[in-house]
Design an enzyme around this catalytic site. Structure first.
Site, PDB file in Angstrom:
ATOM      1  N   ARG A  15       0.828  -1.213   0.000  1.00 21.52           N
ATOM      2  CA  ARG A  15       0.000   0.000   0.000  1.00 21.52           C
ATOM      3  C   ARG A  15       0.860   1.259   0.000  1.00 21.52           C
ATOM      4  O   ARG A  15       0.365   2.365   0.189  1.00 21.52           O
ATOM      5  CB  ARG A  15      -0.952  -0.033   1.193  1.00 21.52           C
ATOM      6  CG  ARG A  15      -1.965  -1.184   1.052  1.00 21.52           C
ATOM      7  CD  ARG A  15      -3.037  -1.132   2.082  1.00 21.52           C
ATOM      8  NE  ARG A  15      -3.850   0.069   1.981  1.00 21.52           N
ATOM      9  CZ  ARG A  15      -4.775   0.408   2.868  1.00 21.52           C
ATOM     10  NH1 ARG A  15      -5.015  -0.375   3.901  1.00 21.52           N
ATOM     11  NH2 ARG A  15      -5.461   1.517   2.733  1.00 21.52           N
ATOM     12  N   LYS A  65      15.931  -6.259   1.568  1.00 20.39           N
ATOM     13  CA  LYS A  65      16.542  -5.161   2.331  1.00 20.39           C
ATOM     14  C   LYS A  65      18.038  -5.371   2.601  1.00 20.39           C
ATOM     15  O   LYS A  65      18.821  -4.420   2.561  1.00 20.39           O
ATOM     16  CB  LYS A  65      15.794  -4.964   3.645  1.00 20.39           C
ATOM     17  CG  LYS A  65      14.424  -4.394   3.416  1.00 20.39           C
ATOM     18  CD  LYS A  65      13.621  -4.245   4.661  1.00 20.39           C
ATOM     19  CE  LYS A  65      12.214  -3.829   4.246  1.00 20.39           C
ATOM     20  NZ  LYS A  65      11.305  -3.655   5.345  1.00 20.39           N
ATOM     21  N   GLY A 125      11.366 -13.593  14.179  1.00 18.87           N
ATOM     22  CA  GLY A 125      11.962 -13.337  12.864  1.00 18.87           C
ATOM     23  C   GLY A 125      13.272 -12.583  13.009  1.00 18.87           C
ATOM     24  O   GLY A 125      13.459 -11.812  13.966  1.00 18.87           O
ATOM     25  N   ARG A 154      20.754 -17.357  12.282  1.00 20.34           N
ATOM     26  CA  ARG A 154      20.521 -16.008  11.740  1.00 20.34           C
ATOM     27  C   ARG A 154      20.242 -15.017  12.878  1.00 20.34           C
ATOM     28  O   ARG A 154      20.704 -13.872  12.847  1.00 20.34           O
ATOM     29  CB  ARG A 154      19.339 -16.069  10.764  1.00 20.34           C
ATOM     30  CG  ARG A 154      19.319 -14.944   9.776  1.00 20.34           C
ATOM     31  CD  ARG A 154      18.253 -15.180   8.734  1.00 20.34           C
ATOM     32  NE  ARG A 154      18.116 -14.048   7.837  1.00 20.34           N
ATOM     33  CZ  ARG A 154      17.091 -13.878   7.007  1.00 20.34           C
ATOM     34  NH1 ARG A 154      16.120 -14.771   6.957  1.00 20.34           N
ATOM     35  NH2 ARG A 154      17.033 -12.830   6.235  1.00 20.34           N
ATOM     36  N   MET A 213       3.801  -7.093  12.091  1.00 17.99           N
ATOM     37  CA  MET A 213       4.338  -6.147  11.097  1.00 17.99           C
ATOM     38  C   MET A 213       3.589  -6.196   9.775  1.00 17.99           C
ATOM     39  O   MET A 213       3.504  -5.192   9.069  1.00 17.99           O
ATOM     40  CB  MET A 213       5.821  -6.416  10.857  1.00 17.99           C
ATOM     41  CG  MET A 213       6.722  -5.809  11.884  1.00 17.99           C
ATOM     42  SD  MET A 213       8.380  -5.725  11.197  1.00 17.99           S
ATOM     43  CE  MET A 213       9.297  -5.324  12.667  1.00 17.99           C
ATOM     44  N   TYR A 215       0.393  -6.340   7.207  1.00 21.74           N
ATOM     45  CA  TYR A 215      -0.897  -5.663   7.285  1.00 21.74           C
ATOM     46  C   TYR A 215      -1.776  -6.200   6.167  1.00 21.74           C
ATOM     47  O   TYR A 215      -1.300  -6.864   5.253  1.00 21.74           O
ATOM     48  CB  TYR A 215      -0.715  -4.146   7.176  1.00 21.74           C
ATOM     49  CG  TYR A 215       0.023  -3.716   5.926  1.00 21.74           C
ATOM     50  CD1 TYR A 215       1.413  -3.655   5.923  1.00 21.74           C
ATOM     51  CD2 TYR A 215      -0.643  -3.420   4.750  1.00 21.74           C
ATOM     52  CE1 TYR A 215       2.104  -3.298   4.778  1.00 21.74           C
ATOM     53  CE2 TYR A 215       0.035  -3.057   3.600  1.00 21.74           C
ATOM     54  CZ  TYR A 215       1.413  -2.996   3.621  1.00 21.74           C
ATOM     55  OH  TYR A 215       2.091  -2.653   2.481  1.00 21.74           O
TER      56      TYR A 215
HETATM   57  P1  NDP Z   1      12.868 -11.251   5.309  1.00 16.07           P
HETATM   58  O1  NDP Z   1      12.579 -12.092   4.098  1.00 16.07           O
HETATM   59  O2  NDP Z   1      14.130 -10.485   5.367  1.00 16.07           O
HETATM   60  O3  NDP Z   1      12.825 -12.195   6.617  1.00 16.07           O
HETATM   61  C1  NDP Z   1      11.775 -13.111   6.793  1.00 16.07           C
HETATM   62  C2  NDP Z   1      11.806 -13.691   8.209  1.00 16.07           C
HETATM   63  O4  NDP Z   1      10.627 -14.488   8.377  1.00 16.07           O
HETATM   64  C3  NDP Z   1      12.996 -14.599   8.492  1.00 16.07           C
HETATM   65  O5  NDP Z   1      13.381 -14.444   9.834  1.00 16.07           O
HETATM   66  C4  NDP Z   1      12.400 -16.007   8.250  1.00 16.07           C
HETATM   67  O6  NDP Z   1      13.050 -17.014   9.003  1.00 16.07           O
HETATM   68  C5  NDP Z   1      11.005 -15.799   8.790  1.00 16.07           C
HETATM   69  N1  NDP Z   1      10.010 -16.740   8.250  1.00 16.07           N
HETATM   70  C6  NDP Z   1       9.539 -16.809   6.988  1.00 16.07           C
HETATM   71  N2  NDP Z   1       8.581 -17.772   6.887  1.00 16.07           N
HETATM   72  C7  NDP Z   1       8.457 -18.319   8.127  1.00 16.07           C
HETATM   73  C8  NDP Z   1       7.633 -19.360   8.666  1.00 16.07           C
HETATM   74  N3  NDP Z   1       6.770 -20.039   7.920  1.00 16.07           N
HETATM   75  N4  NDP Z   1       7.757 -19.649   9.979  1.00 16.07           N
HETATM   76  C9  NDP Z   1       8.633 -18.970  10.750  1.00 16.07           C
HETATM   77  N5  NDP Z   1       9.442 -17.981  10.308  1.00 16.07           N
HETATM   78  C10 NDP Z   1       9.354 -17.660   8.994  1.00 16.07           C
HETATM   79  O7  NDP Z   1      11.590 -10.303   5.467  1.00 16.07           O
HETATM   80  P2  NDP Z   1      11.528  -8.871   6.185  1.00 16.07           P
HETATM   81  O8  NDP Z   1      12.269  -8.987   7.468  1.00 16.07           O
HETATM   82  O9  NDP Z   1      11.913  -7.796   5.237  1.00 16.07           O
HETATM   83  O10 NDP Z   1       9.942  -8.701   6.455  1.00 16.07           O
HETATM   84  C11 NDP Z   1       9.300  -9.474   7.465  1.00 16.07           C
HETATM   85  C12 NDP Z   1       7.827  -9.090   7.582  1.00 16.07           C
HETATM   86  O11 NDP Z   1       7.675  -7.760   8.072  1.00 16.07           O
HETATM   87  C13 NDP Z   1       7.033  -9.144   6.273  1.00 16.07           C
HETATM   88  O12 NDP Z   1       5.729  -9.658   6.566  1.00 16.07           O
HETATM   89  C14 NDP Z   1       6.946  -7.699   5.862  1.00 16.07           C
HETATM   90  O13 NDP Z   1       5.834  -7.430   5.043  1.00 16.07           O
HETATM   91  C15 NDP Z   1       6.793  -7.034   7.230  1.00 16.07           C
HETATM   92  N6  NDP Z   1       7.208  -5.625   7.221  1.00 16.07           N
HETATM   93  C16 NDP Z   1       6.256  -4.666   7.414  1.00 16.07           C
HETATM   94  C17 NDP Z   1       6.610  -3.347   7.449  1.00 16.07           C
HETATM   95  C18 NDP Z   1       5.566  -2.309   7.677  1.00 16.07           C
HETATM   96  O14 NDP Z   1       5.840  -1.150   7.392  1.00 16.07           O
HETATM   97  N7  NDP Z   1       4.421  -2.638   8.198  1.00 16.07           N
HETATM   98  C19 NDP Z   1       7.996  -2.895   7.241  1.00 16.07           C
HETATM   99  C20 NDP Z   1       8.920  -3.987   7.105  1.00 16.07           C
HETATM  100  C21 NDP Z   1       8.519  -5.292   7.059  1.00 16.07           C
HETATM  101  P3  NDP Z   1      14.383 -17.763   8.457  1.00 16.07           P
HETATM  102  O15 NDP Z   1      15.537 -16.846   8.756  1.00 16.07           O
HETATM  103  O16 NDP Z   1      14.412 -19.027   9.224  1.00 16.07           O
HETATM  104  O17 NDP Z   1      14.154 -17.967   6.972  1.00 16.07           O
END
Ligand code: NDP
Length: 265
Positions: A15, A65, A125, A154, A213, A215
Site C-alpha cells: 500500500r 533489504k 523473525g 541467523r 508487522m 498488514y
Molecule cells: P525477510 O525475508 O528479510 O525475513 C523473513 C523472516 O521471516 C525470516 O526471519 C524467516 O526465518 C522468517 N520466516 C519466513 N517464513 C516463516 C515461517 N513459515 N515460519 C517462521 N518464520 C518464517 O523479510 P523482512 O524482514 O523484510 O519482512 C518481514 C515481515 O515484516 C514481512 O511480513 C513484511 O511485510 C513485514 N514488514 C512490514 C513493514 C511495515 O511497514 N508494516 C515494514 C517492514 C517489514 P528464516 O531466517 O528461518 O528464513
C-alpha cells in the site's frame, strides 16, 4: 514528473503507492509512485535501471533489504547498524541508503499508546525488518530484546552484529520453536503472515501487547493474540510511519502520522 517506486517479491499487497500519493497530495507535490516485482537474481539490475532512467527514490521491501545494503555507496548510521536498507536515493552520483522501518515502528507503537521505556520485547523473525528495528527500539528505551527465529544461527548473527551498538539494551537469540519468557510486547516480524502460513506461538510466551508487522489480512499471529484476549495491532501504522520517514528524506516535508492512520490513505 518525479518517479518513485517500491521493489519487492511479493509486491501486489503493498500500500506504499497510495500512501505516498496521499502525502504528495497533502503538500501539492506531483509524483508517480509504482510497484515493481523483482526476481531475486535481478534485484540489483532493477535498482540500477530505475535510477539510470531518472528515478528519484526507491523503497525496498521483503526479501531485498539486506541485498539493498550491499548496493549502497553511502549509508545512514541506522542503515549501517541494521545492514538492511528500505529507502534508496541518489546524491552527487552516489547511491545512498537509509532504514526508516525502526523509526516508523517506534512512532506507530507510541501512537497506539504502547510505552517502550524500560520494557522487554520479543521479536519473531530475524530478517531485514528485524535488523531495522532493533537500534531504534533500543534508542526508545527498550531494556531487553529477545529475537526468536526459525533459523537460530541467523538470530545469533544478528545479535553479534547489533549488540555493540546498543550497550544499554540486552539482546538474546533463541530458536522460534523454543521461544519462552514474559514480555511487555511481542512483535511478529516473520514473513509467514505474508504467505498465509500458520505460525503457532508457544504457550510458554506471555505478553501484554502484540504487534504484527504485516498488514492487510488477519494473520494467525493476531488471531492467537486475540484468542488470549491480548491487545494487538497490525503493521499498517508502521507502514505509515516508515513511509513518512522516507517522504521526509525525499521531499524535506513531514506528513503527520495521525492524519493517515485511518487505514484508508
Ligand atoms: P525477510 O525475508 O528479510 O525475513 C523473513 C523472516 O521471516 C525470516 O526471519 C524467516 O526465518 C522468517 N520466516 C519466513 N517464513 C516463516 C515461517 N513459515 N515460519 C517462521 N518464520 C518464517 O523479510 P523482512 O524482514 O523484510 O519482512 C518481514 C515481515 O515484516 C514481512 O511480513 C513484511 O511485510 C513485514 N514488514 C512490514 C513493514 C511495515 O511497514 N508494516 C515494514 C517492514 C517489514 P528464516 O531466517 O528461518 O528464513
Amino acid at each position: 514528473m518525479k518517479k518513485f517506486a517500491v521493489v519487492g517479491n511479493p509486491i501486489a499487497h503493498s500500500r506504499s503507492p497510495e500512501l505516498h500519493h496521499a502525502f504528495a497530495e497533502r503538500f501539492g507535490i506531483q509524483l508517480q509512485y509504482e510497484k515493481i516485482l523483482a526476481e531475486e537474481q535481478h534485484f540489483a539490475e532493477v535498482v540500477r535501471a530505475f535510477f539510470a532512467q531518472g528515478g528519484v527514490g526507491l523503497n525496498i521491501t521483503v526479501p531485498f533489504k539486506e541485498q539493498a545494503f550491499t548496493l549502497c555507496q553511502k549509508v545512514s548510521e541506522r542503515g549501517k547498524i541494521a545492514q538492511a536498507i528500505n529507502t534508496l536515493y541518489m546524491q552527487n552520483g552516489e547511491l545512498c541508503g537509509d532504514n526508516t522501518d525502526g523509526q516508523g515502528l517506534v512512532e506507530a507503537l507510541f501512537a497506539q499508546g504502547c510505552d517502550l521505556d524500560g520494557k522487554t520485547v520479543l521479536i519473531l523473525g530475524a530478517g531485514g525488518a528485524t535488523r531495522g528495528v532493533i537500534y531504534p527500539l533500543a534508542q526508545a528505551g527498550v531494556r531487553h530484546i529477545s529475537i526468536a527465529n526459525r533459523t537460530l544461527s541467523r538470530a545469533e548473527q544478528l545479535v553479534r552484529d547489533i549488540q555493540p551498538f546498543v550497550p544499554l539494551t540486552t539482546l538474546q537469540a533463541m530458536a522460534l520453536a523454543e521461544s519462552v519468557g514474559q514480555f511487555d510486547v511481542v512483535i511478529n516480524a516473520t514473513s509467514a503472515s505474508l504467505s498465509g502460513e500458520t505460525m503457532p506461538l508457544s504457550e510458554k510466551v506471555k505478553f501484554d501487547f502484540a504487534y504484527e508487522m504485516a498488514y492487510g489480512k488477519e494473520s494467525s499471529f493476531l488471531q492467537q493474540a486475540m484468542q488470549r484476549g491480548i491487545p494487538c495491532a497490525d503493521g499498517y501504522s508502521m507502514l505509515v510511519g516508515q513511509a513518512i520517514e522516507a517522504f521526509v528524506i525525499w521531499h524535506g516535508v513531514r506528513p503527520t502520522l495521525l492524519d493517515f492512520l485511518d487505514n484508508k490513505a
